[in-house]
Design a protein around this motif. Structure first.
Motif, PDB file in Angstrom:
ATOM      1  N   VAL A 134       3.589  -7.089   8.934  1.00 47.96           N
ATOM      2  CA  VAL A 134       2.221  -7.581   9.135  1.00 47.96           C
ATOM      3  C   VAL A 134       1.666  -8.011   7.778  1.00 47.96           C
ATOM      4  CG1 VAL A 134      -0.071  -7.007  10.011  1.00 47.96           C
ATOM      5  CG2 VAL A 134       1.957  -5.912  11.006  1.00 47.96           C
ATOM      6  N   PHE A 135       1.053  -9.188   7.715  1.00 47.99           N
ATOM      7  CA  PHE A 135       0.481  -9.658   6.446  1.00 47.99           C
ATOM      8  C   PHE A 135      -0.777 -10.463   6.748  1.00 47.99           C
ATOM      9  CE2 PHE A 135       2.822 -13.300   7.916  1.00 47.99           C
ATOM     10  CZ  PHE A 135       2.176 -14.416   7.390  1.00 47.99           C
ATOM     11  N   GLY A 136      -1.599 -10.610   5.726  1.00 52.28           N
ATOM     12  CA  GLY A 136      -2.759 -11.490   5.849  1.00 52.28           C
ATOM     13  C   GLY A 136      -3.873 -10.943   6.718  1.00 52.28           C
ATOM     14  N   THR A 137      -3.848  -9.614   6.985  1.00 48.20           N
ATOM     15  CA  THR A 137      -4.922  -9.020   7.788  1.00 48.20           C
ATOM     16  C   THR A 137      -5.407  -7.745   7.110  1.00 48.20           C
ATOM     17  OG1 THR A 137      -3.440  -7.632   9.107  1.00 48.20           O
ATOM     18  CG2 THR A 137      -3.851  -9.852   9.925  1.00 48.20           C
ATOM     19  N   ALA A 138      -6.618  -7.341   7.436  1.00 49.69           N
ATOM     20  CA  ALA A 138      -7.229  -6.176   6.794  1.00 49.69           C
ATOM     21  C   ALA A 138      -6.490  -4.879   7.123  1.00 49.69           C
ATOM     22  CB  ALA A 138      -8.690  -6.056   7.219  1.00 49.69           C
ATOM     23  N   ASP A 139      -5.813  -4.837   8.286  1.00 47.50           N
ATOM     24  CA  ASP A 139      -5.130  -3.597   8.673  1.00 47.50           C
ATOM     25  C   ASP A 139      -3.623  -3.653   8.413  1.00 47.50           C
ATOM     26  OD1 ASP A 139      -4.469  -5.446  10.571  1.00 47.50           O
ATOM     27  OD2 ASP A 139      -4.795  -4.132  12.303  1.00 47.50           O
ATOM     28  N   ALA A 140      -3.183  -4.605   7.589  1.00 49.53           N
ATOM     29  CA  ALA A 140      -1.746  -4.786   7.351  1.00 49.53           C
ATOM     30  C   ALA A 140      -1.101  -3.510   6.807  1.00 49.53           C
ATOM     31  CB  ALA A 140      -1.517  -5.948   6.381  1.00 49.53           C
ATOM     32  N   PHE A 141      -1.768  -2.860   5.855  1.00 44.77           N
ATOM     33  CA  PHE A 141      -1.184  -1.652   5.256  1.00 44.77           C
ATOM     34  C   PHE A 141      -0.963  -0.571   6.307  1.00 44.77           C
ATOM     35  CE2 PHE A 141      -2.041   2.593   3.375  1.00 44.77           C
ATOM     36  CZ  PHE A 141      -0.871   2.708   2.642  1.00 44.77           C
ATOM     37  N   GLU A 142      -2.011  -0.255   7.056  1.00 49.19           N
ATOM     38  CA  GLU A 142      -1.908   0.811   8.069  1.00 49.19           C
ATOM     39  C   GLU A 142      -0.826   0.503   9.094  1.00 49.19           C
ATOM     40  OE1 GLU A 142      -2.972   3.862   8.861  1.00 49.19           O
ATOM     41  OE2 GLU A 142      -3.779   3.969   6.829  1.00 49.19           O
ATOM     42  N   ARG A 143      -0.786  -0.728   9.538  1.00 47.73           N
ATOM     43  CA  ARG A 143       0.187  -1.095  10.571  1.00 47.73           C
ATOM     44  C   ARG A 143       1.613  -1.056  10.035  1.00 47.73           C
ATOM     45  NH1 ARG A 143      -2.053  -6.581  12.967  1.00 47.73           N
ATOM     46  NH2 ARG A 143      -0.125  -6.516  14.176  1.00 47.73           N
ATOM     47  N   ASN A 144       1.800  -1.509   8.807  1.00 45.93           N
ATOM     48  CA  ASN A 144       3.144  -1.474   8.226  1.00 45.93           C
ATOM     49  C   ASN A 144       3.631  -0.042   8.011  1.00 45.93           C
ATOM     50  OD1 ASN A 144       3.643  -4.263   8.123  1.00 45.93           O
ATOM     51  ND2 ASN A 144       2.564  -4.481   6.176  1.00 45.93           N
ATOM     52  N   VAL A 145       2.723   0.839   7.574  1.00 51.34           N
ATOM     53  CA  VAL A 145       3.100   2.254   7.390  1.00 51.34           C
ATOM     54  C   VAL A 145       3.451   2.890   8.735  1.00 51.34           C
ATOM     55  CG1 VAL A 145       2.271   4.537   6.707  1.00 51.34           C
ATOM     56  CG2 VAL A 145       1.831   2.585   5.237  1.00 51.34           C
ATOM     57  N   GLU A 146       2.659   2.580   9.747  1.00 48.22           N
ATOM     58  CA  GLU A 146       2.919   3.111  11.097  1.00 48.22           C
ATOM     59  C   GLU A 146       4.307   2.678  11.578  1.00 48.22           C
ATOM     60  OE1 GLU A 146       2.063   5.489  14.102  1.00 48.22           O
ATOM     61  OE2 GLU A 146       0.465   5.072  12.659  1.00 48.22           O
ATOM     62  N   ILE A 147       4.608   1.394  11.405  1.00 49.65           N
ATOM     63  CA  ILE A 147       5.931   0.874  11.817  1.00 49.65           C
ATOM     64  C   ILE A 147       7.030   1.549  10.984  1.00 49.65           C
ATOM     65  CG2 ILE A 147       7.385  -1.192  11.911  1.00 49.65           C
ATOM     66  CD1 ILE A 147       4.726  -2.827  12.264  1.00 49.65           C
ATOM     67  N   GLU A 148       6.754   1.714   9.681  1.00 50.11           N
ATOM     68  CA  GLU A 148       7.733   2.335   8.781  1.00 50.11           C
ATOM     69  C   GLU A 148       8.095   3.742   9.246  1.00 50.11           C
ATOM     70  OE1 GLU A 148       7.957   3.961   4.157  1.00 50.11           O
ATOM     71  OE2 GLU A 148       6.226   2.787   4.804  1.00 50.11           O
ATOM     72  N   TYR A 149       7.092   4.553   9.572  1.00 48.92           N
ATOM     73  CA  TYR A 149       7.361   5.918  10.045  1.00 48.92           C
ATOM     74  C   TYR A 149       8.126   5.901  11.362  1.00 48.92           C
ATOM     75  CZ  TYR A 149       5.029   8.991   6.691  1.00 48.92           C
ATOM     76  OH  TYR A 149       4.709   9.718   5.574  1.00 48.92           O
ATOM     77  N   GLY A 150       7.769   4.951  12.229  1.00 45.49           N
ATOM     78  CA  GLY A 150       8.481   4.861  13.501  1.00 45.49           C
ATOM     79  C   GLY A 150       9.952   4.547  13.304  1.00 45.49           C
ATOM     80  N   ARG A 151      10.233   3.593  12.428  1.00 45.34           N
ATOM     81  CA  ARG A 151      11.616   3.183  12.171  1.00 45.34           C
ATOM     82  C   ARG A 151      12.428   4.275  11.486  1.00 45.34           C
ATOM     83  NH1 ARG A 151       9.736  -2.196   9.877  1.00 45.34           N
ATOM     84  NH2 ARG A 151      10.175  -3.725  11.489  1.00 45.34           N
ATOM     85  N   ASN A 152      11.785   5.001  10.587  1.00 41.75           N
ATOM     86  CA  ASN A 152      12.523   5.843   9.647  1.00 41.75           C
ATOM     87  C   ASN A 152      12.344   7.333   9.879  1.00 41.75           C
ATOM     88  OD1 ASN A 152      13.604   3.735   7.670  1.00 41.75           O
ATOM     89  ND2 ASN A 152      11.434   3.192   7.815  1.00 41.75           N
ATOM     90  N   LYS A 153      11.888   7.691  11.075  1.00 34.30           N
ATOM     91  CA  LYS A 153      11.577   9.095  11.361  1.00 34.30           C
ATOM     92  C   LYS A 153      12.763  10.021  11.038  1.00 34.30           C
ATOM     93  CE  LYS A 153      10.138  12.148  15.117  1.00 34.30           C
ATOM     94  NZ  LYS A 153       9.941  12.254  16.575  1.00 34.30           N
ATOM     95  N   GLU A 154      13.970   9.630  11.471  1.00 39.81           N
ATOM     96  CA  GLU A 154      15.140  10.498  11.258  1.00 39.81           C
ATOM     97  C   GLU A 154      15.421  10.689   9.771  1.00 39.81           C
ATOM     98  OE1 GLU A 154      18.668   9.420  13.533  1.00 39.81           O
ATOM     99  OE2 GLU A 154      17.370   8.388  14.952  1.00 39.81           O
TER     100      GLU A 154
END
Length: 937
Positions: A134-154
């Motif tokens: 996600v880029f170019g939006t005010a919530d890009a950081f939060e959304r990218n971190v959320e996706i990151e945790y989802g992908r990398n939970k293990e």
């Protein structure tokens, strides 16, 4: 860990009082010759004095360092014991996986699993996993971190287990910062105080840019994850006393020139000079004028010019930076007192002896970029457009026939012979010559494509379009002068009414939260966001291939029309295929220039001659009109950056917040492996391992897995970036129930050897010369009749089933680039027994030995080509067995037998350079050596 008592043959042990504290120190002036040594060698000398044990580290080693001959070629092996180890998560996860596996292996061999514990402080920063989805939006950081945790939970659960299971192991959770910036701003000590001793802070890291800490006077460099694990377990790093290049700095940086420009200039100079395997040390009257952030930026690029380290000595500027970043008064006092007491404080009037000398007058540096595929290929900004127009022909295949039967003179003038694009005959009577501005044509191939986007409107894409303009990477995001320079340029651009082109993917990934804080305090975030530079994450992102996908309609236009599009990034790496699979040309630039190229929208742009747009009054706006002055940048730095920012941001650096703390985490001394995991799997390194190593054997009947050219980097060898669905790794994940959208990157799956083996030698830009005009991870499989084309992994599996060993043939500088453990691990696990190349870069050569692969060099002046080898031969290598007798042969005999029975014979140079490396090879690898040593003790 209690420090082992030194034999102290030189009577160097003494006490240093600093305030109310007393420390045991080892005085350098007790060793004759120490005063003339370069700063970096003094640090090594102290290391030997403190760790002298009479066996691995002797008085003779110490004497050899005191008597160092600057002009001699390195020949004396020493054992360097780093004070600490630093890791990032891509390379750190496999380290922790291996430690967890070693705990089980020690138990199997009748040992105590608790012995497998870091003996030196080990710190891991999770910074390589965030992807710019996600880029170019005010919530890009939060959304990218959320996706990151989802992908990398293990993976994250596994690292949290390691944090609890191992002593002296700490994890900096995701969303905090980039490892090297966290290192200089918080983790680095400059002088260690531990177990009652004071000694120089030194470190090895599992990322080649560990050298960034050299800017703080800390001697450290990148090693393979394999060596890092050994260092954590108390093994010294085996090395030869190096040559040291003295790099004198004079003059001052002129207005309009950034630290990035200085770094690119130094990178070009040192790469041209040749510093592979050497230390570089900066000295001279202008060192004091180089801000710490600039020193760190220069140190960061050490792997790009090829040196082991690129260090600045300790001085007032070091103390100023340590104070600014919140180090305690006691630490500041210790650093200053220790450095002055030991002759480690920079004295411009005292010049050490160096092996080689270089000098740069900083006033001669001009604005620059580097590309399109190597960091050392510097281009002056004024030449960027013409350079692009030459380089684009390497990527664009359109033919431009003309009626001439020879290249006309104007074309010849435009392209001097050294830079001439390859001209191919389209027809017998016409040359495919390159149209240039000189002969009335555009000067570059063009292929305008109209793209319609609901979100971005309608626009035209062409070759050279900048589709990624990213402020990213440790190199520059740690440096307030370029970061605030970029923000001030953004403000000026917005005030002039300029905007970023709609096809540019913009992103801001700072190296630490401090950057966010000073942007906020300076009131500059709104201007950056107006241009699309919203916060996307605190991590390496674009520089390591985590740029994320381009918008679908842009990606489709690029792929369907084979457009050669461009990325511009403020990083340190721009190798082919690294940044984004849709992008062929990649340029390094300072953060302000990244934004400038986002405004221009194309690489085919001359900032002096072409306006970036028009202001509200209709006047042309040029780059010079929005470029901030050095005075304004410095005033903003002074007013916006405070010590409290660093103290506050790093107060809870290991905490990680709710997301991190709420991860369900297994407990226990050994890890409970999940057989269904596609992220973390128990590797096979210790399977069937015996208490004593089997004798090493010669190699016979070997086939060539890959025949490669010059400058094949670890990026070409090691899996990185996106996983393609139709690749062996993609097939494996799909067979294990993973949807394509959840593939994640190779880097995130480094803890799973099954994925990584399948991605080794699979880079989309790899050219295996066993095949004609084929790029990617392919080879010929000689287990099949006629040797048909196959995936490298599939062919290797067939060779393994047939019991056929493998070799790789390479050119010059084989394995340059990052300190990638998987480049060696993957090579070994594919069944490669030897790599024969014209020359090796240091880290990869050492890592190959660490994985039981023997690095061999063609005889001086010879190559696969000169010897007539095409890769279809069967290879035998004789003389390796001499290692069983406790000696390392200088050469081994290689016999290559062709299909018709003809043979090519040559003596290959054995590149096992030290007795320590020979021990590792005899044991089948460094981990096996350490494990056997543990069980014996």
């Amino acid at each position: 860990m209690t420090a082992p008592a030194s034999k102290d043959s030189f009577g160097a042990r003494d006490t240093l009082k600093v305030g109310d504290a007393s420390y045991e120190v080892f005085r350098l002036n007790k060793v004759e010759g120490s005063q003339r040594l370069p700063y970096s060698l003094k640090i090594l000398l102290e290391n030997l004095l403190r760790t002298e044990d009479g066996a691995n580290i002797t008085a003779d080693h110490i004497r050899a360092l005191g008597n160092w001959d600057p002009k001699a070629d390195p020949s004396t092996e020493i054992q360097f014991t780093p004070a600490r180890v630093i890791m990032q998560d891509f390379t750190g996860v496999p380290c922790v996986v291996d430690l967890a596996t070693m705990r089980e292996a020690v138990t199997d061999l009748g040992g105590d699993p608790d012995k497998v514990n870091p003996l030196a402080p080990a710190e891991l920063v999770i910074d390589h996993s965030v992807i710019i989805d996600v880029f170019g939006t005010a919530d890009a950081f939060e959304r990218n971190v959320e996706i990151e945790y989802g992908r990398n939970k293990e993976r994250y659960q596994f690292l949290r287990w390691g944090q609890g299971a191992f002593d002296e192991f700490k994890v900096v959770p995701p969303g905090t910062g980039i490892v090297h910036q966290v290192n200089i701003e918080y983790l680095a000590r400059t002088v260690m105080a531990r177990n009652g001793q004071a000694y120089p802070d030194t470190c090895v890291g599992t990322d080649s840019h560990t050298t960034m800490v050299n800017g703080l006077g800390v001697l450290g460099w990148g090693v393979g994850g394999i060596e890092a694990e050994a260092a954590m377990l108390g093994q010294p790093v085996s090395m030869l006393i190096p040559r040291v290049v003295g790099f004198k700095l004079t003059g001052e940086i002129p207005a309009g020139v950034t630290a990035t420009d200085v770094v690119l200039t130094i990178t070009e100079m040192l790469r041209r000079h040749g510093v592979v395997g050497k230390f570089v040390e900066f000295y001279g009257e202008s060192v004091a004028q180089v801000p710490l952030a600039n020193r760190a930026t220069i140190g960061n690029m050490s792997p790009e010019f090829g040196s082991t380290a690129a260090i600045f000595p300790i001085d007032d500027e070091t103390i100023r930076y340590l104070k600014l970043t919140g180090r305690s008064p006691e630490q500041l006092a210790l650093v200053e007192a220790y450095a002055k007491e030991q002759g480690l404080w920079h004295d411009p009037s005292h010049e050490a002896e160096y092996s080689e000398y270089l000098e740069l007058d900083l006033s001669t540096v001009v604005p620059s970029i580097a590309g399109p595929k190597r960091p050392q290929d510097r281009i002056e900004l004024t030449d960027a457009k013409s350079s692009f127009r030459k380089s684009v022909h390497d990527y664009v295949e359109e033919q431009y026939p003309t009626p001439h039967t020879k290249v006309d003179e104007k074309v010849e003038e435009s392209f001097p012979a050294s830079d001439a694009p390859a001209l191919s005959f389209a027809e017998e009577d016409a040359v495919a010559s390159v149209p240039t501005a000189a002969n009335g044509a555009s000067g570059r191939p063009t292929k305008p494509v109209t793209v319609r986007s609901e979100e971005r409107g309608e626009f035209v894409l062409d070759h050279g379009a900048v589709v990624i303009a990213s402020i990213t990477s440790c190199t520059n995001t740690s440096n307030p002068s370029v970061m605030l320079g970029a923000a001030l340029l953004a403000r000026n651009a917005v005030e002039k009414g300029l905007s970023v082109k709609p096809w540019v993917k913009t992103s801001m990934a700072p190296g630490s939260q401090v950057v966010t804080n000073y942007y906020e305090k300076a009131g500059l975030w709104p201007y950056l966001e107006k241009l699309g530079y919203h916060l996307v994450g605190y991590g390496c992102t674009t520089c390591i291939g985590n740029s994320g996908p381009l918008p679908e309609e842009i990606s489709a236009a690029v792929q369907e029309n084979d457009l050669t599009v461009v990325s511009v990034l403020s990083g340190n790496r721009n190798f082919e295929g690294r940044i984004n699979p849709d992008v062929k040309m990649n340029y390094l630039a300072s953060p302000p220039l990244v934004i400038a190229y986002a405004l221009a929208g194309t690489m085919d742009f001359d900032f002096e001659e072409q306006p970036l747009g028009v202001d509200q009054q209709g006047n042309d706006v040029f780059l010079k009109d929005i470029w901030p002055t050095p005075q304004e940048i410095q005033q903003t730095i002074d007013s916006a950056i405070t010590q409290e920012m660093f103290s506050k941001d790093y107060a809870d650096v290991f905490d990680g917040g709710e997301r991190w703390k709420s991860l369900p985490t297994p407990e226990g001394k050994t890890f409970a492996w999940d057989p269904e995991s596609t992220y973390v799997r128990k590797p096979p390194y210790f399977e069937g391992m015996t208490a004593e190593p089997a004798p090493v054997t010669d190699i016979s009947g070997a086939r060539v897995l890959a025949k490669l050219g010059d400058s094949v980097t670890t990026d070409h060898i090691s899996p990185a970036g996106a996983i393609k669905a139709d690749s062996p790794a993609g097939r494996y994940l799909q067979e294990h129930g993973i949807d394509r959208k959840d593939f994640n990157s190779y880097g995130s799956r480094r803890g799973n050897h099954e994925v990584m083996i399948r991605g080794t030698f699979a880079n989309i830009r790899l050219r295996n010369q066993l095949l004609d005009d084929v790029q990617g991870g392919y080879t010929r499989d000689f287990t099949q009749e006629g040797g048909p084309q196959a995936f490298i992994y599939d062919a290797a599996q067939n060779y393994a089933k047939a019991g056929i060993p493998l070799v790789v043939l390479g050119g010059k500088e084989y394995g340059s680039g990052s300190s990638r453990d998987w480049a060696a691990k993957g090579t070994s696990l594919l069944g490669v027994r030897a790599v024969i190349a014209e020359s090796f870069e240091r880290i990869h050569r050492s890592n190959l030995i660490g994985m039981g692969v023997i690095p061999l060099q063609f005889p001086e002046g010879e190559s696969a080509k000169s010897l007539g080898l095409d890769g279809t031969e069967t290879f035998a290598i004789a003389g390796v067995t001499k290692l069983n007798e406790g000696e390392t042969p200088r050469t081994v005999k290689v016999t290559a037998t062709k299909a018709d029975g003809a043979t090519v014979e040559f003596d290959a140079v054995v590149r096992i350079d030290t007795p320590g490396e020979a021990d590792y090879y005899r044991n089948g690898g460094i981990l096996q050596y350490v494990l056997r040593k543990m069980t014996r003790s």
